[in-house]
Design a protein around this motif. Structure first.
Motif, PDB file in Angstrom:
ATOM      1  N   ASP A  41      20.268  12.521   8.237  1.00  9.58           N
ATOM      2  CA  ASP A  41      20.076  12.662   6.801  1.00  9.58           C
ATOM      3  C   ASP A  41      21.091  13.700   6.316  1.00  9.58           C
ATOM      4  OD1 ASP A  41      18.746  12.677   4.206  1.00  9.58           O
ATOM      5  OD2 ASP A  41      17.893  14.588   4.830  1.00  9.58           O
ATOM      6  N   ALA A  42      21.249  13.827   4.995  1.00  8.38           N
ATOM      7  CA  ALA A  42      22.215  14.782   4.464  1.00  8.38           C
ATOM      8  C   ALA A  42      21.543  15.966   3.778  1.00  8.38           C
ATOM      9  CB  ALA A  42      23.162  14.079   3.486  1.00  8.38           C
ATOM     10  N   ASP A  43      20.911  15.724   2.620  1.00  9.27           N
ATOM     11  CA  ASP A  43      20.323  16.810   1.832  1.00  9.27           C
ATOM     12  C   ASP A  43      19.206  17.519   2.586  1.00  9.27           C
ATOM     13  OD1 ASP A  43      21.997  16.194  -0.271  1.00  9.27           O
ATOM     14  OD2 ASP A  43      20.519  14.944  -1.305  1.00  9.27           O
ATOM     15  N   ASP A  44      19.340  18.835   2.711  1.00  7.62           N
ATOM     16  CA  ASP A  44      18.379  19.702   3.386  1.00  7.62           C
ATOM     17  C   ASP A  44      18.238  19.413   4.871  1.00  7.62           C
ATOM     18  OD1 ASP A  44      17.734  21.298   1.130  1.00  7.62           O
ATOM     19  OD2 ASP A  44      16.499  19.667   0.355  1.00  7.62           O
ATOM     20  N   THR A  45      19.177  18.623   5.401  1.00 10.29           N
ATOM     21  CA  THR A  45      19.303  18.445   6.847  1.00 10.29           C
ATOM     22  C   THR A  45      20.661  18.990   7.295  1.00 10.29           C
ATOM     23  OG1 THR A  45      17.881  16.492   6.888  1.00 10.29           O
ATOM     24  CG2 THR A  45      19.395  16.773   8.745  1.00 10.29           C
ATOM     25  N   LEU A  46      21.714  18.554   6.608  1.00  9.22           N
ATOM     26  CA  LEU A  46      23.052  19.056   6.898  1.00  9.22           C
ATOM     27  C   LEU A  46      23.448  20.193   5.951  1.00  9.22           C
ATOM     28  CD1 LEU A  46      24.925  15.685   7.510  1.00  9.22           C
ATOM     29  CD2 LEU A  46      24.087  17.295   9.229  1.00  9.22           C
ATOM     30  N   TRP A  47      22.989  20.111   4.705  1.00 10.17           N
ATOM     31  CA  TRP A  47      23.329  21.151   3.729  1.00 10.17           C
ATOM     32  C   TRP A  47      22.155  21.406   2.799  1.00 10.17           C
ATOM     33  CZ3 TRP A  47      26.939  16.803   3.715  1.00 10.17           C
ATOM     34  CH2 TRP A  47      26.545  15.768   2.871  1.00 10.17           C
ATOM     35  N   HIS A  48      22.190  22.580   2.151  1.00  9.33           N
ATOM     36  CA  HIS A  48      21.125  22.961   1.225  1.00  9.33           C
ATOM     37  C   HIS A  48      21.155  22.069  -0.014  1.00  9.33           C
ATOM     38  CE1 HIS A  48      19.611  26.562   3.193  1.00  9.33           C
ATOM     39  NE2 HIS A  48      20.852  26.915   3.459  1.00  9.33           N
ATOM     40  N   ASN A  49      19.970  21.729  -0.504  1.00  7.65           N
ATOM     41  CA  ASN A  49      19.870  20.906  -1.697  1.00  7.65           C
ATOM     42  C   ASN A  49      18.665  21.296  -2.550  1.00  7.65           C
ATOM     43  OD1 ASN A  49      20.627  18.419  -3.292  1.00  7.65           O
ATOM     44  ND2 ASN A  49      18.572  17.814  -2.654  1.00  7.65           N
ATOM     45  N   GLU A  50      17.467  21.293  -1.952  1.00  3.56           N
ATOM     46  CA  GLU A  50      16.246  21.511  -2.718  1.00  3.56           C
ATOM     47  C   GLU A  50      16.233  22.882  -3.399  1.00  3.56           C
ATOM     48  OE1 GLU A  50      12.483  20.714  -4.380  1.00  3.56           O
ATOM     49  OE2 GLU A  50      14.022  19.397  -3.511  1.00  3.56           O
ATOM     50  N   ARG A  51      16.892  23.870  -2.818  1.00  5.94           N
ATOM     51  CA  ARG A  51      16.887  25.209  -3.418  1.00  5.94           C
ATOM     52  C   ARG A  51      17.458  25.181  -4.836  1.00  5.94           C
ATOM     53  NH1 ARG A  51      21.431  28.890  -0.407  1.00  5.94           N
ATOM     54  NH2 ARG A  51      19.749  29.038   1.133  1.00  5.94           N
ATOM     55  N   PHE A  52      18.434  24.289  -5.088  1.00  5.79           N
ATOM     56  CA  PHE A  52      19.035  24.218  -6.416  1.00  5.79           C
ATOM     57  C   PHE A  52      18.088  23.540  -7.415  1.00  5.79           C
ATOM     58  CE2 PHE A  52      22.653  23.941  -3.339  1.00  5.79           C
ATOM     59  CZ  PHE A  52      23.001  25.275  -3.438  1.00  5.79           C
ATOM     60  N   SER A 108      10.923   9.879   4.652  1.00  3.50           N
ATOM     61  CA  SER A 108      12.153   9.110   4.482  1.00  3.50           C
ATOM     62  C   SER A 108      13.003   8.985   5.738  1.00  3.50           C
ATOM     63  CB  SER A 108      13.011   9.737   3.375  1.00  3.50           C
ATOM     64  OG  SER A 108      12.383   9.633   2.126  1.00  3.50           O
ATOM     65  N   ASP A 109      12.993  10.014   6.582  1.00  2.00           N
ATOM     66  CA  ASP A 109      13.922  10.063   7.706  1.00  2.00           C
ATOM     67  C   ASP A 109      13.305   9.710   9.052  1.00  2.00           C
ATOM     68  OD1 ASP A 109      15.826  11.048   5.877  1.00  2.00           O
ATOM     69  OD2 ASP A 109      15.108  13.094   6.183  1.00  2.00           O
ATOM     70  N   VAL A 110      12.007   9.928   9.186  1.00  2.00           N
ATOM     71  CA  VAL A 110      11.374   9.803  10.496  1.00  2.00           C
ATOM     72  C   VAL A 110      10.471   8.580  10.602  1.00  2.00           C
ATOM     73  CG1 VAL A 110       9.800  10.915  12.132  1.00  2.00           C
ATOM     74  CG2 VAL A 110      11.513  12.287  10.924  1.00  2.00           C
ATOM     75  N   LEU A 111       9.483   8.496   9.747  1.00  2.00           N
ATOM     76  CA  LEU A 111       8.475   7.445   9.879  1.00  2.00           C
ATOM     77  C   LEU A 111       9.048   6.031   9.770  1.00  2.00           C
ATOM     78  CD1 LEU A 111       5.501   9.070   7.913  1.00  2.00           C
ATOM     79  CD2 LEU A 111       5.928   9.052  10.377  1.00  2.00           C
ATOM     80  N   PRO A 112       9.977   5.746   8.853  1.00  2.00           N
ATOM     81  CA  PRO A 112      10.515   4.385   8.792  1.00  2.00           C
ATOM     82  C   PRO A 112      11.289   3.987  10.040  1.00  2.00           C
ATOM     83  CG  PRO A 112      10.966   5.571   6.756  1.00  2.00           C
ATOM     84  CD  PRO A 112      10.488   6.578   7.749  1.00  2.00           C
ATOM     85  N   VAL A 113      11.983   4.940  10.654  1.00  2.00           N
ATOM     86  CA  VAL A 113      12.758   4.634  11.867  1.00  2.00           C
ATOM     87  C   VAL A 113      11.821   4.439  13.054  1.00  2.00           C
ATOM     88  CG1 VAL A 113      14.529   5.491  13.453  1.00  2.00           C
ATOM     89  CG2 VAL A 113      14.804   5.788  10.982  1.00  2.00           C
ATOM     90  N   LEU A 114      10.770   5.235  13.140  1.00  2.00           N
ATOM     91  CA  LEU A 114       9.764   5.011  14.183  1.00  2.00           C
ATOM     92  C   LEU A 114       9.133   3.633  14.025  1.00  2.00           C
ATOM     93  CD1 LEU A 114       7.886   8.451  14.286  1.00  2.00           C
ATOM     94  CD2 LEU A 114       9.610   7.609  15.896  1.00  2.00           C
ATOM     95  N   GLU A 115       8.919   3.214  12.777  1.00  2.00           N
ATOM     96  CA  GLU A 115       8.280   1.925  12.503  1.00  2.00           C
ATOM     97  C   GLU A 115       9.080   0.753  13.069  1.00  2.00           C
ATOM     98  OE1 GLU A 115       6.998  -0.757   8.605  1.00  2.00           O
ATOM     99  OE2 GLU A 115       7.213   1.421   8.394  1.00  2.00           O
ATOM    100  N   MET A 133      25.792   8.911   8.890  1.00  2.00           N
ATOM    101  CA  MET A 133      25.058   9.651   7.882  1.00  2.00           C
ATOM    102  C   MET A 133      24.354   8.636   6.994  1.00  2.00           C
ATOM    103  SD  MET A 133      26.247  12.456   4.988  1.00  2.00           S
ATOM    104  CE  MET A 133      26.449  11.298   3.633  1.00  2.00           C
ATOM    105  N   ILE A 134      23.045   8.776   6.870  1.00  2.10           N
ATOM    106  CA  ILE A 134      22.257   7.873   6.030  1.00  2.10           C
ATOM    107  C   ILE A 134      21.502   8.730   5.025  1.00  2.10           C
ATOM    108  CG2 ILE A 134      20.518   6.053   5.957  1.00  2.10           C
ATOM    109  CD1 ILE A 134      21.117   5.478   8.900  1.00  2.10           C
ATOM    110  N   SER A 167      19.473   3.633  -2.127  1.00  2.00           N
ATOM    111  CA  SER A 167      18.569   4.018  -3.210  1.00  2.00           C
ATOM    112  C   SER A 167      17.190   4.396  -2.702  1.00  2.00           C
ATOM    113  CB  SER A 167      18.452   2.891  -4.235  1.00  2.00           C
ATOM    114  OG  SER A 167      17.979   1.712  -3.623  1.00  2.00           O
ATOM    115  N   ALA A 168      16.849   3.946  -1.493  1.00  2.00           N
ATOM    116  CA  ALA A 168      15.551   4.271  -0.890  1.00  2.00           C
ATOM    117  C   ALA A 168      15.683   4.146   0.613  1.00  2.00           C
ATOM    118  CB  ALA A 168      14.458   3.344  -1.410  1.00  2.00           C
ATOM    119  N   LYS A 169      14.810   4.848   1.325  1.00  2.00           N
ATOM    120  CA  LYS A 169      14.809   4.789   2.785  1.00  2.00           C
ATOM    121  C   LYS A 169      13.477   4.194   3.246  1.00  2.00           C
ATOM    122  CE  LYS A 169      17.895   8.648   3.952  1.00  2.00           C
ATOM    123  NZ  LYS A 169      17.932  10.005   4.546  1.00  2.00           N
ATOM    124  N   THR A 170      13.506   2.930   3.552  1.00  2.00           N
ATOM    125  CA  THR A 170      12.332   2.226   4.056  1.00  2.00           C
ATOM    126  C   THR A 170      12.684   1.609   5.398  1.00  2.00           C
ATOM    127  OG1 THR A 170      12.948   0.119   3.034  1.00  2.00           O
ATOM    128  CG2 THR A 170      11.643   1.671   1.683  1.00  2.00           C
TER     129      THR A 170
END
Length: 235
Positions: free
Chosen positions: A10-21, A180-187, A121-122, A150-153
């Motif tokens: 993943d990118a936002d808040d995995t590779l770089w800060h995002n939510e803080r902004f 978004s990053d873990v549960l759909p891939v496990l599925e 990178m997804i 647009s979505a991670k399913t």
């Protein structure tokens, strides 16, 4: 043959800060509208607007700006001063121009894994903004492929891997969002690695799949290469 055919990040808040902004901008909004609504009411209204608007605007800063404007209209009963609207637009524009700050161990983890595996990178969000952040991160040349969706399913991940000729069970996906990053891939049979961030958007919260054989939780990305090596050794 290696157990893992690809490592995805993943990118936002995995590779770089995002939510803080986003949080800083919410603080700014609370100050602008303090005369109209207490902070807890404002945050509740904003979150409801974001949830309601996801299907219209998708994920990203532009949709967030529109949800802030809608919330301002809502809590002021359409009496919001024009200067407040202007401030909201300015805050969003500042978010879109904010420099990228990599999270600890992000570069080292991607570099190490790119030396042994195809690395993807997804990410989801606004195309132009995500492309800007990737370019500024300095990580772009390390990725064998980049997917901005647009979505991670489960269906979206399955389509990505099928298009690239990769079996889902041979992919490891690492990210800060369980939803978004873990549960759909496990599925779909892959490996899901949760790398929690101190700040995670409320709409991304889900319970961890405790006991799942292909689920791991790491304190930071620095531990990811060792986990990949262990999976390969056991595979």
């Amino acid at each position: 043959m290696p157990a893992l055919a690809a490592i995805a990040f993943d990118a936002d808040d995995t590779l770089w800060h995002n939510e803080r902004f986003f949080r800083l901008t919410q603080d700014r909004l609370a100050g602008l509208l303090a005369d109209f609504a207490p902070r807890d009411v404002l945050e509740e209204r904003l979150l409801a607007a974001e949830r309601r608007n996801l299907g219209h605007y998708g994920f990203g800063i532009k949709g967030f700006m529109l949800s802030m404007i809608e919330t301002a209209l809502d809590v002021t009963e359409d009496r919001v001063p024009s200067r407040v609207i202007r401030e909201i637009v300015a805050a969003g524009q500042e978010m879109l121009a904010h420099p990228i700050e990599l999270l600890p161990h992000a570069r080292e983890a991607v570099e190490r894994l790119a030396a042994s595996h195809p690395v993807l990178m997804i990410t989801k969000g606004d195309l132009m903004d995500q492309e800007r952040k990737l370019a500024q991160s300095g990580l772009g040349e390390l990725f064998a492929g980049v997917e901005i969706v647009s979505a991670k399913t489960a269906a979206v991940y399955a389509a990505i891997f099928a298009r690239r000729g990769i079996a889902p069970e041979a992919v490891l996906m690492a990210g800060n969002s369980l939803k978004s990053d873990v549960l759909p891939v496990l599925e779909i049979g892959g490996w899901g690695v949760h790398v929690p961030h101190d700040l995670t958007w409320a709409l991304e919260h889900e319970a961890p799949p405790e006991g799942h054989a292909r689920f791991s939780c790491l304190q930071d990305l620095g531990a990811l290469p060792a986990l990949v090596e262990r999976i390969e050794d056991e595979g």
